[in-house]
Design an enzyme around this catalytic site. Structure first.
Site, PDB file in Angstrom:
ATOM      1  N   ASN A  10       0.879  -1.173   0.000  1.00  0.00           N
ATOM      2  CA  ASN A  10       0.000   0.000   0.000  1.00  0.00           C
ATOM      3  C   ASN A  10       0.912   1.217   0.000  1.00  0.00           C
ATOM      4  OD1 ASN A  10      -1.787   2.074   0.493  1.00  0.00           O
ATOM      5  ND2 ASN A  10      -2.196   1.491   2.619  1.00  0.00           N
ATOM      6  N   GLU A  97      -6.889   4.533   7.496  1.00  0.00           N
ATOM      7  CA  GLU A  97      -6.632   5.955   7.249  1.00  0.00           C
ATOM      8  C   GLU A  97      -7.810   6.603   6.517  1.00  0.00           C
ATOM      9  OE1 GLU A  97      -2.842   5.410   5.356  1.00  0.00           O
ATOM     10  OE2 GLU A  97      -2.000   4.754   7.269  1.00  0.00           O
ATOM     11  N   GLU A 167      -5.658  -5.347  10.070  1.00  0.00           N
ATOM     12  CA  GLU A 167      -4.636  -4.349  10.368  1.00  0.00           C
ATOM     13  C   GLU A 167      -4.947  -3.640  11.683  1.00  0.00           C
ATOM     14  OE1 GLU A 167      -2.489  -3.063   6.558  1.00  0.00           O
ATOM     15  OE2 GLU A 167      -4.182  -1.741   6.811  1.00  0.00           O
ATOM     16  N   GLY A 173       2.201   1.793  10.646  1.00  0.00           N
ATOM     17  CA  GLY A 173       3.164   2.889  10.536  1.00  0.00           C
ATOM     18  C   GLY A 173       3.846   3.244  11.851  1.00  0.00           C
TER      19      GLY A 173
HETATM   20  C1  PEP Z   1      -0.793  -0.107   5.774  1.00  0.00           C
HETATM   21  O1  PEP Z   1      -0.802   1.055   5.449  1.00  0.00           O
HETATM   22  O2  PEP Z   1      -1.682  -0.848   5.363  1.00  0.00           O
HETATM   23  C2  PEP Z   1       0.286  -0.588   6.638  1.00  0.00           C
HETATM   24  C3  PEP Z   1       0.183  -1.790   7.141  1.00  0.00           C
HETATM   25  O3  PEP Z   1       1.337   0.257   6.867  1.00  0.00           O
HETATM   26  P1  PEP Z   1       2.729  -0.108   7.597  1.00  0.00           P
HETATM   27  O4  PEP Z   1       3.212  -1.421   7.002  1.00  0.00           O
HETATM   28  O5  PEP Z   1       3.634   1.025   7.297  1.00  0.00           O
HETATM   29  O6  PEP Z   1       2.426  -0.252   9.057  1.00  0.00           O
END
Ligand code: PEP
Length: 249
Positions: A10, A97, A167, A173
């Site tokens: 992503n 997000e 997630e 992040g």
């Molecule tokens: C995401 O944006 O779906 C994500 C998992 O970001 P990161 O790997 O940076 O935590």
């Protein structure tokens, strides 16, 4: 039958079209594999040059969002037909997000999921709890609700082809990865929820990713879990490390 792994990047709001081409040219040889589906979900303006750059490779180009109407007065939105016209086969729906900054809800997620299926696009449907929810012990209840609403009026045949990305918001992040046990526990609960909504065959077919600070170091153990069928990767998807994540074995 073993589920095929799916590892998706992503890109979020990163990479101009020319940077996107450069990054794909760098990553192309690193993400070559026959063992998993590899998807780069990129900003809308990058989709066409990314498709061009990825030609002849195993990289699938996906979108990060899509609107649930066919066309019309929705300034700034991207329609499903715009995506399929250029060959897009995957779209991320309901990333945390988008829920946080762009007012997406479980209901709009459901509308988008239905619309994606109508157009033959595979939705990567995101769900996940906040840190407060985890601390309050309501994670599984919360995720089950997100899943039940996301799949309203989705047929079993459609659900079998869907991808769910678990997630935890606190892991996105932040560099804070869920433990393997935490990730497996929730992914197993999601599969059980799909079995309740549909049946065993649908639950066995659907692919469930873990996402949240996945790195080359954490991927092998996470992806080896029985209910984790790959990952949705943010930060690390913009680096050569993504090659190591894709070839995690
Ligand atoms: C995401 O944006 O779906 C994500 C998992 O970001 P990161 O790997 O940076 O935590």
């Amino acid at each position: 039958m073993a589920r095929r792994k799916i590892i998706a990047g992503n890109w979020k709001m990163n990479m101009t079209p020319s940077e996107a081409v450069e990054l794909i040219n760098t990553l192309k040889p690193l993400v070559a594999t026959e063992d998993a589906d590899v998807v780069f979900c990129v900003p809308a303006i990058d989709i066409i040059p990314a498709m061009e750059a990825a030609k002849g490779s195993n990289i699938n180009i996906g979108a990060e969002n899509m609107y649930f109407e066919e066309k019309g007065a929705y300034t700034g939105e991207i329609s499903p037909a715009m995506l399929t016209d250029v060959g897009v086969k995957y779209v991320i729906i309901g990333h945390s997000e988008r829920r946080e900054y762009f007012a997406e809800t479980d209901e709009t997620v459901n509308k988008k999921v239905l619309k994606a299926f109508e157009h033959g696009i595979t939705p990567i449907i995101c769900c996940g709890e906040s840190l407060t929810q985890r601390e309050q012990g309501v994670t599984i209840d919360w995720i089950r609700q997100q899943i039940k609403i996301a799949f309203l009026n989705v047929t079993a045949d459609q659900a079998k082809t869907a991808v769910i990305a678990y997630e935890p918001i606190w892991a996105i992040g932040t560099g804070k990865v869920a433990t393997t046990e935490q990730a497996q526990e929730v992914c197993a609960a999601i599969r059980a929820c799909i079995k309740e909504i549909y049946d065993e065959a649908t639950a066995e077919a659907i692919r469930i990713q873990y996402g949240g600070s996945v790195s080359a170091a954490s991927a092998p153990e996470l992806f080896a879990q029985p209910d984790i069928d790959g990952g949705l990767v943010g930060g690390a998807a913009l680096k050569p490390d993504f090659g190591k994540i894709v070839n995690y074995k």
